[in-house]
Motif scaffolding. Structure first.
Motif, PDB file in Angstrom:
ATOM      1  N   ALA A  53       0.838  -1.200   0.000  1.00 14.31           N
ATOM      2  CA  ALA A  53       0.000   0.000   0.000  1.00 14.31           C
ATOM      3  C   ALA A  53       0.877   1.256   0.000  1.00 14.31           C
ATOM      4  CB  ALA A  53      -0.921   0.004   1.217  1.00 14.31           C
ATOM      5  N   PHE A  54       1.960   1.216   0.777  1.00 10.41           N
ATOM      6  CA  PHE A  54       2.889   2.333   0.864  1.00 10.41           C
ATOM      7  C   PHE A  54       4.313   1.790   0.761  1.00 10.41           C
ATOM      8  CE2 PHE A  54      -0.915   3.663   3.204  1.00 10.41           C
ATOM      9  CZ  PHE A  54      -1.196   4.876   2.569  1.00 10.41           C
ATOM     10  N   ILE A  55       5.275   2.672   0.745  1.00 12.86           N
ATOM     11  CA  ILE A  55       6.646   2.261   0.468  1.00 12.86           C
ATOM     12  C   ILE A  55       7.186   1.256   1.476  1.00 12.86           C
ATOM     13  CG2 ILE A  55       9.048   3.092   0.354  1.00 12.86           C
ATOM     14  CD1 ILE A  55       7.962   5.627  -1.002  1.00 12.86           C
ATOM     15  N   ILE A  56       6.851   1.414   2.757  1.00 13.96           N
ATOM     16  CA  ILE A  56       7.387   0.466   3.741  1.00 13.96           C
ATOM     17  C   ILE A  56       6.332  -0.498   4.269  1.00 13.96           C
ATOM     18  CG2 ILE A  56       9.219   2.045   4.444  1.00 13.96           C
ATOM     19  CD1 ILE A  56       7.608   2.478   7.051  1.00 13.96           C
ATOM     20  N   GLY A  57       5.152  -0.501   3.670  1.00  9.23           N
ATOM     21  CA  GLY A  57       4.145  -1.452   4.126  1.00  9.23           C
ATOM     22  C   GLY A  57       2.735  -0.918   4.075  1.00  9.23           C
ATOM     23  N   SER A  58       2.010  -1.095   5.156  1.00  3.58           N
ATOM     24  CA  SER A  58       0.582  -0.783   5.173  1.00  3.58           C
ATOM     25  C   SER A  58       0.264   0.636   5.627  1.00  3.58           C
ATOM     26  CB  SER A  58      -0.149  -1.778   6.092  1.00  3.58           C
ATOM     27  OG  SER A  58       0.350  -1.692   7.419  1.00  3.58           O
ATOM     28  N   GLU A  59       1.286   1.391   6.075  1.00  2.00           N
ATOM     29  CA  GLU A  59       1.046   2.752   6.553  1.00  2.00           C
ATOM     30  C   GLU A  59       1.978   3.742   5.870  1.00  2.00           C
ATOM     31  OE1 GLU A  59      -0.396   2.996  10.978  1.00  2.00           O
ATOM     32  OE2 GLU A  59       1.302   1.607  10.910  1.00  2.00           O
ATOM     33  N   ILE A  60       1.532   4.978   5.793  1.00  3.11           N
ATOM     34  CA  ILE A  60       2.323   6.033   5.178  1.00  3.11           C
ATOM     35  C   ILE A  60       3.562   6.329   6.016  1.00  3.11           C
ATOM     36  CG2 ILE A  60       1.122   7.925   6.367  1.00  3.11           C
ATOM     37  CD1 ILE A  60       1.331   9.530   3.762  1.00  3.11           C
ATOM     38  N   SER A  61       4.631   6.742   5.340  1.00  3.27           N
ATOM     39  CA  SER A  61       5.862   7.130   6.027  1.00  3.27           C
ATOM     40  C   SER A  61       6.395   8.402   5.389  1.00  3.27           C
ATOM     41  CB  SER A  61       6.912   6.024   5.930  1.00  3.27           C
ATOM     42  OG  SER A  61       7.412   5.942   4.601  1.00  3.27           O
ATOM     43  N   LEU A  62       7.490   8.908   5.948  1.00  7.78           N
ATOM     44  CA  LEU A  62       8.133  10.082   5.369  1.00  7.78           C
ATOM     45  C   LEU A  62       8.566   9.821   3.928  1.00  7.78           C
ATOM     46  CD1 LEU A  62      10.375  11.386   8.309  1.00  7.78           C
ATOM     47  CD2 LEU A  62       8.180  12.294   7.528  1.00  7.78           C
ATOM     48  N   ALA A  63       8.871   8.569   3.616  1.00  8.63           N
ATOM     49  CA  ALA A  63       9.284   8.232   2.255  1.00  8.63           C
ATOM     50  C   ALA A  63       8.168   8.528   1.260  1.00  8.63           C
ATOM     51  CB  ALA A  63       9.684   6.759   2.184  1.00  8.63           C
ATOM     52  N   ASP A  64       6.934   8.157   1.601  1.00  9.34           N
ATOM     53  CA  ASP A  64       5.801   8.417   0.710  1.00  9.34           C
ATOM     54  C   ASP A  64       5.556   9.906   0.545  1.00  9.34           C
ATOM     55  OD1 ASP A  64       4.516   5.553   0.389  1.00  9.34           O
ATOM     56  OD2 ASP A  64       4.923   5.790   2.525  1.00  9.34           O
ATOM     57  N   LEU A  65       5.687  10.641   1.630  1.00  7.95           N
ATOM     58  CA  LEU A  65       5.423  12.082   1.586  1.00  7.95           C
ATOM     59  C   LEU A  65       6.449  12.791   0.723  1.00  7.95           C
ATOM     60  CD1 LEU A  65       3.653  14.377   2.556  1.00  7.95           C
ATOM     61  CD2 LEU A  65       5.036  14.508   4.641  1.00  7.95           C
ATOM     62  N   VAL A  66       7.727  12.443   0.898  1.00  8.12           N
ATOM     63  CA  VAL A  66       8.786  13.055   0.091  1.00  8.12           C
ATOM     64  C   VAL A  66       8.607  12.698  -1.381  1.00  8.12           C
ATOM     65  CG1 VAL A  66      11.273  12.985  -0.370  1.00  8.12           C
ATOM     66  CG2 VAL A  66      10.442  13.234   1.975  1.00  8.12           C
ATOM     67  N   ALA A  67       8.157  11.473  -1.647  1.00  8.20           N
ATOM     68  CA  ALA A  67       7.965  11.038  -3.035  1.00  8.20           C
ATOM     69  C   ALA A  67       6.804  11.765  -3.700  1.00  8.20           C
ATOM     70  CB  ALA A  67       7.724   9.531  -3.071  1.00  8.20           C
ATOM     71  N   ILE A  68       5.664  11.864  -3.030  1.00  9.58           N
ATOM     72  CA  ILE A  68       4.474  12.398  -3.693  1.00  9.58           C
ATOM     73  C   ILE A  68       4.620  13.873  -4.023  1.00  9.58           C
ATOM     74  CG2 ILE A  68       3.188  13.018  -1.588  1.00  9.58           C
ATOM     75  CD1 ILE A  68       1.755  11.521  -4.848  1.00  9.58           C
ATOM     76  N   VAL A  69       5.207  14.667  -3.147  1.00 12.71           N
ATOM     77  CA  VAL A  69       5.314  16.097  -3.449  1.00 12.71           C
ATOM     78  C   VAL A  69       6.206  16.326  -4.669  1.00 12.71           C
ATOM     79  CG1 VAL A  69       4.844  16.850  -1.094  1.00 12.71           C
ATOM     80  CG2 VAL A  69       7.215  16.430  -1.787  1.00 12.71           C
ATOM     81  N   GLU A  70       7.201  15.477  -4.848  1.00 12.68           N
ATOM     82  CA  GLU A  70       8.073  15.604  -6.009  1.00 12.68           C
ATOM     83  C   GLU A  70       7.327  15.229  -7.285  1.00 12.68           C
ATOM     84  OE1 GLU A  70      11.552  17.290  -6.474  1.00 12.68           O
ATOM     85  OE2 GLU A  70      11.528  16.114  -4.624  1.00 12.68           O
ATOM     86  N   LEU A  71       6.512  14.182  -7.197  1.00 14.09           N
ATOM     87  CA  LEU A  71       5.820  13.698  -8.386  1.00 14.09           C
ATOM     88  C   LEU A  71       4.650  14.582  -8.795  1.00 14.09           C
ATOM     89  CD1 LEU A  71       5.923   9.849  -7.766  1.00 14.09           C
ATOM     90  CD2 LEU A  71       7.445  11.272  -9.162  1.00 14.09           C
ATOM     91  N   MET A  72       4.267  15.509  -7.928  1.00 13.95           N
ATOM     92  CA  MET A  72       3.221  16.459  -8.311  1.00 13.95           C
ATOM     93  C   MET A  72       3.781  17.603  -9.154  1.00 13.95           C
ATOM     94  SD  MET A  72       0.333  15.329  -7.338  1.00 13.95           S
ATOM     95  CE  MET A  72      -0.736  16.766  -7.505  1.00 13.95           C
ATOM     96  N   GLN A  73       5.102  17.770  -9.203  1.00 16.83           N
ATOM     97  CA  GLN A  73       5.698  18.823 -10.026  1.00 16.83           C
ATOM     98  C   GLN A  73       5.329  18.663 -11.502  1.00 16.83           C
ATOM     99  OE1 GLN A  73       6.556  21.019  -7.389  1.00 16.83           O
ATOM    100  NE2 GLN A  73       8.271  21.572  -8.682  1.00 16.83           N
TER     101      GLN A  73
END
Length: 261
Positions: free
Chosen positions: A175-195
């Motif tokens: 579901a998320f980069i490290i498993g079933s819950e959101i982490s800082l990795a997902d947050l850093v990734a998504i803001v970049e991909l919205m560019q």
């Protein structure tokens, strides 16, 4: 004096910090720094009424310089303590405010996965995704001419390779980069991909696994907060109204062109 965050929401690292702080109910004073207004790029012409951007402090680039000697955002000021760089600020906030463990897990192996992604991210996603904004908006703004379509195609091919690696190496069937819950990795990734999305390059189209992940991230932080943080980037083409000093154009245009070589 309480926590102050100096941010410009056009910046993807700033958006990650803003979303993280808001979603975790961290009290802070938002010092809104507008890098593209009354700063390096020039001045906007007088504008009419519009949607008010979230702010809790003055737009003041000089004030940021006093906090952060590098004169960059994001920057944090907590009493007499100052801090720069996105990851350092995110980790500081996570530790000081004891945010839920899933953001930066106490489990050593899960934490290592977050660290692994953040290290890979800077050399891959971050090295490619922001270039779309420079090519489609900022460089034409300075040069007065659009870049050849081949240049955008080259950047998109590099980004496509990074996205493929992201899905296969990090996201996989989770579901998320490290498993079933959101982490800082997902947050850093998504803001970049919205560019790229902000300049009309929908990288989520034809990538259903990536699209479902994005939707889960939106739900995890709250859709209203997510789109509030991204309102400026999703309206990035409004920067075409900025009036830039001709001499500044002449000085910076060749520098910007070299960035993409």
């Amino acid at each position: 004096m309480g926590l102050e965050l100096y941010l410009d929401l056009l910046s993807q690292p700033c958006r990650s910090i803003y979303i993280f702080a808001r979603s975790n109910n961290i009290p802070f004073e938002f010092k809104h720094v507008e890098l593209f207004k009354d700063s390096v790029l020039g001045k906007r012409p007088a504008a009419g009424s519009g949607a008010e951007q979230p702010r809790a402090g003055p737009s003041n680039s000089q004030g940021t310089g006093k906090v952060n000697l590098l004169k960059k955002v994001p920057a944090l000021k907590d009493g007499d303590f100052t801090l720069a760089e996105c990851t350092a600020i995110l980790l500081y906030l996570s530790r000081k405010y004891n945010t839920p463990d899933h953001w930066y897990p106490s489990d050593i192996q899960k934490r290592a996965r977050v660290d692994e992604y953040l290290s890979w991210h800077h050399a891959n996603i971050r090295a490619n995704a922001p270039k779309t904004m420079w090519i489609k908006v900022l460089i034409p703004l300075f040069t007065g001419q659009p870049l050849p379509s081949e240049k955008l195609q080259e950047v998109m091919e590099g980004l496509s390779t990074s996205l493929k690696q992201f899905e296969e190496r990090f996201l996989q069937d989770k579901a998320f980069i490290i498993g079933s819950e959101i982490s800082l990795a997902d947050l850093v990734a998504i803001v970049e991909l919205m560019q790229p999305v902000g300049v009309g390059c929908d990288i989520f189209e034809d990538r259903p696994r990536l699209l479902e992940w994005r939707r889960r991230v939106e739900d995890a932080v709250g859709k209203e907060l997510f789109f509030q943080a991204h309102e400026m980037i999703l309206n990035i083409k409004e920067l075409s109204n900025i009036q830039i000093d001709p001499q500044l154009k002449e000085q910076l245009a060749p520098v910007l062109m070299k960035m993409l070589k």
